[in-house]
Scaffold this motif. Structure first.
Motif, PDB file in Angstrom:
ATOM      1  N   ILE A 238       0.846  -1.202   0.000  1.00  0.00           N
ATOM      2  CA  ILE A 238       0.000   0.000   0.000  1.00  0.00           C
ATOM      3  C   ILE A 238       0.876   1.245   0.000  1.00  0.00           C
ATOM      4  O   ILE A 238       0.666   2.176  -0.787  1.00  0.00           O
ATOM      5  N   TYR A 239       1.878   1.282   0.893  1.00  0.00           N
ATOM      6  CA  TYR A 239       2.727   2.459   1.009  1.00  0.00           C
ATOM      7  C   TYR A 239       3.530   2.699  -0.270  1.00  0.00           C
ATOM      8  O   TYR A 239       3.718   3.842  -0.687  1.00  0.00           O
ATOM      9  N   GLY A 240       3.977   1.628  -0.895  1.00  0.00           N
ATOM     10  CA  GLY A 240       4.761   1.770  -2.114  1.00  0.00           C
ATOM     11  C   GLY A 240       3.928   2.103  -3.332  1.00  0.00           C
ATOM     12  O   GLY A 240       4.477   2.356  -4.408  1.00  0.00           O
ATOM     13  N   GLY A 241       2.608   2.090  -3.191  1.00  0.00           N
ATOM     14  CA  GLY A 241       1.742   2.409  -4.318  1.00  0.00           C
ATOM     15  C   GLY A 241       1.553   1.259  -5.280  1.00  0.00           C
ATOM     16  O   GLY A 241       1.056   1.448  -6.392  1.00  0.00           O
ATOM     17  N   TYR A 242       1.920   0.044  -4.837  1.00  0.00           N
ATOM     18  CA  TYR A 242       1.803  -1.113  -5.723  1.00  0.00           C
ATOM     19  C   TYR A 242       0.420  -1.750  -5.655  1.00  0.00           C
ATOM     20  O   TYR A 242       0.058  -2.543  -6.536  1.00  0.00           O
ATOM     21  N   ALA A 243      -0.335  -1.467  -4.600  1.00  0.00           N
ATOM     22  CA  ALA A 243      -1.641  -2.108  -4.440  1.00  0.00           C
ATOM     23  C   ALA A 243      -2.591  -1.169  -3.707  1.00  0.00           C
ATOM     24  O   ALA A 243      -2.174  -0.361  -2.876  1.00  0.00           O
ATOM     25  N   THR A 244      -3.871  -1.286  -4.019  1.00  0.00           N
ATOM     26  CA  THR A 244      -4.899  -0.606  -3.245  1.00  0.00           C
ATOM     27  C   THR A 244      -5.145  -1.403  -1.960  1.00  0.00           C
ATOM     28  O   THR A 244      -4.702  -2.549  -1.853  1.00  0.00           O
ATOM     29  N   PRO A 245      -5.841  -0.833  -0.981  1.00  0.00           N
ATOM     30  CA  PRO A 245      -6.155  -1.610   0.220  1.00  0.00           C
ATOM     31  C   PRO A 245      -6.870  -2.926  -0.079  1.00  0.00           C
ATOM     32  O   PRO A 245      -6.595  -3.942   0.564  1.00  0.00           O
ATOM     33  N   THR A 246      -7.777  -2.935  -1.054  1.00  0.00           N
ATOM     34  CA  THR A 246      -8.483  -4.169  -1.394  1.00  0.00           C
ATOM     35  C   THR A 246      -7.535  -5.202  -1.977  1.00  0.00           C
ATOM     36  O   THR A 246      -7.589  -6.393  -1.624  1.00  0.00           O
ATOM     37  N   GLU A 247      -6.637  -4.769  -2.864  1.00  0.00           N
ATOM     38  CA  GLU A 247      -5.663  -5.703  -3.442  1.00  0.00           C
ATOM     39  C   GLU A 247      -4.691  -6.203  -2.378  1.00  0.00           C
ATOM     40  O   GLU A 247      -4.331  -7.392  -2.356  1.00  0.00           O
ATOM     41  N   ALA A 248      -4.278  -5.314  -1.473  1.00  0.00           N
ATOM     42  CA  ALA A 248      -3.389  -5.731  -0.385  1.00  0.00           C
ATOM     43  C   ALA A 248      -4.094  -6.713   0.538  1.00  0.00           C
ATOM     44  O   ALA A 248      -3.472  -7.661   1.050  1.00  0.00           O
ATOM     45  N   ALA A 249      -5.397  -6.503   0.777  1.00  0.00           N
ATOM     46  CA  ALA A 249      -6.161  -7.430   1.618  1.00  0.00           C
ATOM     47  C   ALA A 249      -6.250  -8.809   0.967  1.00  0.00           C
ATOM     48  O   ALA A 249      -6.171  -9.837   1.648  1.00  0.00           O
ATOM     49  N   THR A 250      -6.406  -8.832  -0.353  1.00  0.00           N
ATOM     50  CA  THR A 250      -6.434 -10.107  -1.082  1.00  0.00           C
ATOM     51  C   THR A 250      -5.099 -10.825  -0.929  1.00  0.00           C
ATOM     52  O   THR A 250      -5.053 -12.043  -0.677  1.00  0.00           O
ATOM     53  N   LEU A 251      -4.003 -10.070  -1.062  1.00  0.00           N
ATOM     54  CA  LEU A 251      -2.668 -10.638  -0.841  1.00  0.00           C
ATOM     55  C   LEU A 251      -2.571 -11.198   0.582  1.00  0.00           C
ATOM     56  O   LEU A 251      -2.024 -12.291   0.790  1.00  0.00           O
ATOM     57  N   GLY A 252      -3.108 -10.464   1.549  1.00  0.00           N
ATOM     58  CA  GLY A 252      -3.056 -10.905   2.937  1.00  0.00           C
ATOM     59  C   GLY A 252      -3.821 -12.191   3.163  1.00  0.00           C
ATOM     60  O   GLY A 252      -3.365 -13.069   3.912  1.00  0.00           O
ATOM     61  N   VAL A 253      -4.990 -12.334   2.534  1.00  0.00           N
ATOM     62  CA  VAL A 253      -5.785 -13.557   2.697  1.00  0.00           C
ATOM     63  C   VAL A 253      -5.043 -14.760   2.134  1.00  0.00           C
ATOM     64  O   VAL A 253      -4.939 -15.808   2.796  1.00  0.00           O
ATOM     65  N   PHE A 254      -4.496 -14.630   0.925  1.00  0.00           N
ATOM     66  CA  PHE A 254      -3.759 -15.756   0.343  1.00  0.00           C
ATOM     67  C   PHE A 254      -2.511 -16.079   1.161  1.00  0.00           C
ATOM     68  O   PHE A 254      -2.160 -17.253   1.351  1.00  0.00           O
ATOM     69  N   GLY A 255      -1.829 -15.027   1.655  1.00  0.00           N
ATOM     70  CA  GLY A 255      -0.659 -15.255   2.493  1.00  0.00           C
ATOM     71  C   GLY A 255      -1.028 -15.939   3.799  1.00  0.00           C
ATOM     72  O   GLY A 255      -0.316 -16.846   4.257  1.00  0.00           O
ATOM     73  N   ALA A 256      -2.138 -15.537   4.404  1.00  0.00           N
ATOM     74  CA  ALA A 256      -2.583 -16.156   5.652  1.00  0.00           C
ATOM     75  C   ALA A 256      -2.959 -17.619   5.438  1.00  0.00           C
ATOM     76  O   ALA A 256      -2.638 -18.484   6.262  1.00  0.00           O
ATOM     77  N   LEU A 257      -3.645 -17.902   4.332  1.00  0.00           N
ATOM     78  CA  LEU A 257      -3.976 -19.299   4.016  1.00  0.00           C
ATOM     79  C   LEU A 257      -2.710 -20.131   3.825  1.00  0.00           C
ATOM     80  O   LEU A 257      -2.625 -21.281   4.284  1.00  0.00           O
ATOM     81  N   GLY A 258      -1.711 -19.537   3.154  1.00  0.00           N
ATOM     82  CA  GLY A 258      -0.449 -20.254   2.953  1.00  0.00           C
ATOM     83  C   GLY A 258       0.273 -20.533   4.264  1.00  0.00           C
ATOM     84  O   GLY A 258       0.770 -21.644   4.488  1.00  0.00           O
ATOM     85  N   LEU A 259       0.310 -19.538   5.166  1.00  0.00           N
ATOM     86  CA  LEU A 259       0.966 -19.731   6.459  1.00  0.00           C
ATOM     87  C   LEU A 259       0.227 -20.759   7.306  1.00  0.00           C
ATOM     88  O   LEU A 259       0.853 -21.565   8.000  1.00  0.00           O
ATOM     89  N   ALA A 260      -1.111 -20.712   7.265  1.00  0.00           N
ATOM     90  CA  ALA A 260      -1.892 -21.697   8.021  1.00  0.00           C
ATOM     91  C   ALA A 260      -1.650 -23.109   7.492  1.00  0.00           C
ATOM     92  O   ALA A 260      -1.552 -24.068   8.265  1.00  0.00           O
ATOM     93  N   ALA A 261      -1.513 -23.243   6.169  1.00  0.00           N
ATOM     94  CA  ALA A 261      -1.241 -24.557   5.583  1.00  0.00           C
ATOM     95  C   ALA A 261       0.149 -25.056   5.985  1.00  0.00           C
ATOM     96  O   ALA A 261       0.332 -26.232   6.328  1.00  0.00           O
TER      97      ALA A 261
END
Length: 434
Positions: A238-261
């Motif tokens: 978000i800070y770097g301007g690479y993603a909107t909050p919604t896109e960053a949240a999507t990244l976070g969900v996939f990352g969280a699923l990966g860490l949980a797995a």
């Protein structure tokens, strides 16, 4: 009938419905409908339909359920156990020792969950029994958790920032960036207080454990490091301007699923449980947003915000006195309402007044969230107090008394924000100028 009388009647109806147990979102809609149908000639039904439709969709709103789901996934991924084991070796040498695990752990969890109650519950589930078994002061253990749990509202990605951004029509990305320095400031105040307290209460702080080599510290933190990297990736995008909050949240969900797995915590049961919990929380918050939006329409038709703003202006308050008055009002509201309700219910009235007084709307959002943090520690509806009352088994008075020093530190944080507004505005302005 004059506007102040109508406002008093609507306020009384609002309190009666809330006291009767009606859902907050439904209460706000009912009061808004009464305001339009009885006290104005406007078509209440048509306005209800169009308001709900207009505010029930939007790109900014999609970030909310995604960030909630990200937190729910990691909440079920044994994060609390990993957090205590990973942070303890790094903080054991500070004055106050493992009490700092509550503060830093809540800071980390805040960047994952975005919720005050979830932050306090997740960290406290592991730290309270551990600190008690090692001989730490139970009062300080409860107090640090109660205070630091409020960081879930301030450190991005914060659900309350999304709620304020939608209600005040402000950039959620800028709000996320604005919350970083104040969040670190509040953490620093809490840690500084624990250090000073430990200097005067050495008998209540156990001796440090055996010093560990760097390799062993890293080994014990191996499960926590990926979570930290995920947080930096979400906020950094978000800070770097690479993603909107919604896109960053999507990244976070996939990352969280990966860490949980990877931690063997992901199963069909935990997946569906986290999804349903996120759905319930998101629907509750969105219902409050929709209800408040309709109530705001009713208030606008009656001219209540303008009348109240003129009344406050007629008092001749300085900007500092205006902030003091608003802070007092929010603390009182916090005794009866939870954070999202406070924000959406008051933004349409308070924001024009503070902007007219010369305050930046982004700064006001951070100030408001810190004040809402204070409300998490005020009985009888302080959510963090309820969480720790249930977890510790202590009565509400004991939990409230333990949290008082941290309530005072939040007041100090508000004062520092008012004196040095750049604490909240410097990073967003820097991001805007890039």
């Amino acid at each position: 009938m004059d506007i102040l009388t109508i406002t008093a009647i609507l306020g009384a109806i609002l309190l009666l419905l809330l006291a009767g147990g009606l859902w907050i979102g439904a209460t706000l809609m009912v009061v808004g409908y009464i305001a339009l149908d009885i006290f104005s000639p406007a078509p209440a039904g048509s306005l209800l339909a169009t308001t709900l439709w207009d505010h029930s969709w939007g790109w900014a709103l999609t970030a909310l359920p995604l960030f909630v789901w990200m937190g729910e996934i990691l909440f079920r991924a044994r994060l609390s156990e990993d957090m205590f084991a990973g942070l303890a070796p790094w903080l054991d040498r500070l004055p106050g020792r493992l009490l700092h695990v509550n503060i830093v752990g809540c800071g980390v969890m805040a960047a994952v969950a975005g919720s005050s109650a979830v932050t306090a519950a997740t960290v406290g589930r592991m730290s309270l029994p551990e600190l008690k078994s090692r001989g730490y002061s139970e009062t300080m253990a409860i107090g640090t958790l109660a205070g630091s749990g409020t960081l879930g509202l301030l450190i991005p990605p914060s659900i309350m920032m999304i709620v304020y951004g939608i209600s005040a029509q402000q950039s959620i990305s800028r709000l996320f960036i604005a919350g970083i320095v104040p969040g670190l400031l509040i953490m620093g105040l809490f840690m500084g207080y624990v250090m000073i307290w430990s200097a005067f209460n050495r008998d209540k702080v156990p001796a440090a454990a055996e010093r560990l080599p760097l390799v062993e510290k890293l080994r014990r933190s191996r499960r926590l490091i990926p979570v930290m990297l995920l947080i930096f990736a979400v906020i950094g995008s978000i800070y770097g301007g690479y993603a909107t909050p919604t896109e960053a949240a999507t990244l976070g969900v996939f990352g969280a699923l990966g860490l949980a797995a990877l931690s063997d915590a992901l199963s069909w049961h935990t997946f569906t449980e986290s999804l349903l919990a996120a759905t319930r929380t998101s629907c509750m918050i969105i219902a409050i947003i929709l209800g408040a939006a309709f109530l705001s329409v009713g208030m606008a038709f009656l001219g209540i915000p303008v009348t109240l703003a003129e009344w406050v202006s007629g008092l001749g308050l300085s900007p500092g006195m205006l902030l003091a008055l608003l802070t007092l009002i929010y603390v009182v509201l916090g005794c009866f309402l939870e954070g999202a309700s406070m924000i959406v219910l008051t933004t349409s009235v308070a924001l024009p007044m503070v902007v007219a007084a010369g305050f930046d709307p982004i700064w006001f959002g951070i100030y408001l969230i810190v004040v809402v943090e204070m409300a998490q520690l005020t009985p009888p509806v302080g959510f963090n107090l309820f969480v720790l009352h249930g977890m510790s088994g202590r009565d509400m008075w004991t939990v409230t008394r333990a949290s008082l020093p941290f309530f005072a530190l939040l007041v100090l944080g508000v004062v520092l924000l008012a004196i040095f507004p750049g604490l909240a505005t410097y990073l967003p302005d820097l991001m805007l100028s890039r």
